[in-house]
Design a protein around this motif. Structure first.
Motif, short mmCIF file in Angstrom:
data_model
loop_
_atom_site.label_atom_id
_atom_site.label_comp_id
_atom_site.label_asym_id
_atom_site.label_seq_id
_atom_site.Cartn_x
_atom_site.Cartn_y
_atom_site.Cartn_z
N CYS A 18 -8.44 1.76 11.50
CA CYS A 18 -7.99 0.96 10.88
C CYS A 18 -8.37 -0.54 11.46
CB CYS A 18 -6.39 1.16 10.71
SG CYS A 18 -5.94 2.31 9.54
N ASP A 19 -8.19 -0.61 12.55
CA ASP A 19 -8.80 -1.81 13.50
C ASP A 19 -10.54 -2.05 12.65
OD1 ASP A 19 -6.18 -2.06 14.74
OD2 ASP A 19 -6.59 -0.95 16.73
N GLU A 20 -10.79 -0.48 12.70
CA GLU A 20 -12.22 -1.12 13.09
C GLU A 20 -12.76 -1.28 11.60
OE1 GLU A 20 -13.58 2.21 16.02
OE2 GLU A 20 -13.44 2.92 14.14
N ILE A 21 -11.63 -0.88 10.58
CA ILE A 21 -11.75 -1.09 9.06
C ILE A 21 -11.78 -2.59 9.26
CG2 ILE A 21 -11.11 -1.11 6.63
CD1 ILE A 21 -10.75 2.14 8.20
N LEU A 22 -10.74 -2.97 9.36
CA LEU A 22 -10.44 -4.59 9.94
C LEU A 22 -11.09 -5.35 9.93
CD1 LEU A 22 -6.10 -4.43 10.12
CD2 LEU A 22 -7.59 -4.91 7.89
N LEU A 23 -11.76 -4.94 11.16
CA LEU A 23 -12.90 -5.93 11.85
C LEU A 23 -14.11 -5.53 11.27
CD1 LEU A 23 -11.89 -4.79 15.51
CD2 LEU A 23 -11.64 -6.50 14.23
N HIS A 24 -14.49 -5.02 9.94
CA HIS A 24 -15.22 -5.02 9.12
C HIS A 24 -16.99 -3.95 9.48
CE1 HIS A 24 -14.13 -7.70 6.75
NE2 HIS A 24 -13.56 -8.28 6.96
N VAL A 61 -6.42 5.06 2.74
CA VAL A 61 -7.19 4.54 3.64
C VAL A 61 -8.75 4.35 3.03
CG1 VAL A 61 -7.58 3.21 5.62
CG2 VAL A 61 -5.33 3.50 4.98
N ILE A 62 -8.76 6.18 3.54
CA ILE A 62 -9.77 6.43 3.54
C ILE A 62 -9.51 7.77 1.71
CG2 ILE A 62 -10.71 5.70 5.75
CD1 ILE A 62 -9.89 9.12 5.99
N TYR A 63 -10.57 8.06 1.92
CA TYR A 63 -10.70 9.04 0.77
C TYR A 63 -12.12 10.28 1.32
CZ TYR A 63 -15.00 6.43 -1.70
OH TYR A 63 -15.71 6.43 -1.88
N ASN A 64 -12.06 11.63 0.68
CA ASN A 64 -13.51 12.48 0.73
C ASN A 64 -14.40 12.93 -0.43
OD1 ASN A 64 -15.07 14.33 1.49
ND2 ASN A 64 -13.16 16.07 2.28
N ALA A 76 -9.06 -0.74 1.36
CA ALA A 76 -8.20 -0.57 1.89
C ALA A 76 -7.79 -1.45 3.42
CB ALA A 76 -9.15 0.57 2.94
N GLY A 77 -8.04 -2.05 3.89
CA GLY A 77 -8.29 -4.01 4.69
C GLY A 77 -6.89 -4.02 4.00
N THR A 78 -6.68 -5.05 3.06
CA THR A 78 -5.19 -5.11 2.25
C THR A 78 -4.32 -4.22 2.40
OG1 THR A 78 -6.72 -6.26 0.75
CG2 THR A 78 -3.88 -6.27 0.61
N LEU A 79 -4.62 -2.37 1.89
CA LEU A 79 -2.99 -1.84 1.97
C LEU A 79 -2.85 -1.77 3.77
CD1 LEU A 79 -2.08 0.66 1.48
CD2 LEU A 79 -3.69 2.06 1.17
N ILE A 80 -3.94 -1.58 4.84
CA ILE A 80 -3.33 -1.56 6.07
C ILE A 80 -2.78 -2.90 6.42
CG2 ILE A 80 -4.74 -1.21 8.74
CD1 ILE A 80 -7.15 -0.10 7.49
N LEU A 81 -3.26 -3.75 6.29
CA LEU A 81 -2.49 -5.82 7.01
C LEU A 81 -1.19 -4.58 5.98
CD1 LEU A 81 -4.96 -8.08 5.97
CD2 LEU A 81 -4.09 -7.03 8.29
N SER A 82 -0.83 -4.10 5.29
CA SER A 82 0.74 -4.33 4.12
C SER A 82 1.52 -2.91 4.84
CB SER A 82 0.67 -3.58 3.08
OG SER A 82 1.63 -3.61 1.61
N LEU A 83 0.90 -2.15 4.83
CA LEU A 83 0.88 -0.93 6.15
C LEU A 83 1.71 -1.52 7.82
CD1 LEU A 83 -0.93 2.22 4.67
CD2 LEU A 83 1.91 1.39 4.23
N ARG A 84 0.71 -2.28 7.88
CA ARG A 84 1.24 -2.16 9.58
C ARG A 84 2.44 -3.46 9.30
NH1 ARG A 84 -4.57 -2.68 12.63
NH2 ARG A 84 -4.78 -0.48 13.68
#
Length: 122
Positions: A18-24, A61-64, A76-84
């Motif tokens: 998630c951090d890696e996603i937020l850091l692009h 956050v991810i899908y297969n 995903a970034g917006t979702l991660i921030l909301s969940l955190r």
């Protein structure tokens, strides 16, 4: 990767992704490393990374894409921030504020510390 004993390893790996996603490092609709590739990076068993990926998939956050791999979901970034944020406010803020109160840290001191922290992050 150094792991804390206070939290399950698969959740710590999920937090890192998630951090890696937020850091692009991984962008929306972009493929993330395979389970085996990521297991080699963080030096854990592939089953542990698979559990992290399953967890992140259940959170949206991810899908297969079967046979191709895992990809970062749109938003995903917006979702991660909301969940955190939700987790922090429900699970950690009360303890944080109790410590500030108990230690006698003023709002002014806290604000200055936060300003310094944000300046260091730039």
């Amino acid at each position: 990767m150094n792991f804390k004993e206070s939290k399950a390893i698969y959740l710590q790996i999920a937090d890192r992704i998630c951090d890696e996603i937020l850091l692009h490092q991984y962008r929306e609709e972009e493929r993330i490393p395979s389970v085996r590739e990521y297991a080699a990076v963080v030096e854990v068993n592939a089953n542990t990374v698979m559990r992290s990926y399953d967890y992140l998939q259940s959170q949206g956050v991810i899908y297969n894409k079967r046979g191709i791999g895992y990809f970062v979901s749109v938003g995903a970034g917006t979702l991660i921030l909301s969940l955190r944020k939700e987790y922090f406010l429900k699970e950690e803020a009360d303890y944080f504020f109790r410590q500030i109160y108990t230690l006698g840290i003023s709002g002014k001191e806290l604000l200055e510390m936060y300003r310094e922290f944000t300046e260091q992050q730039k």
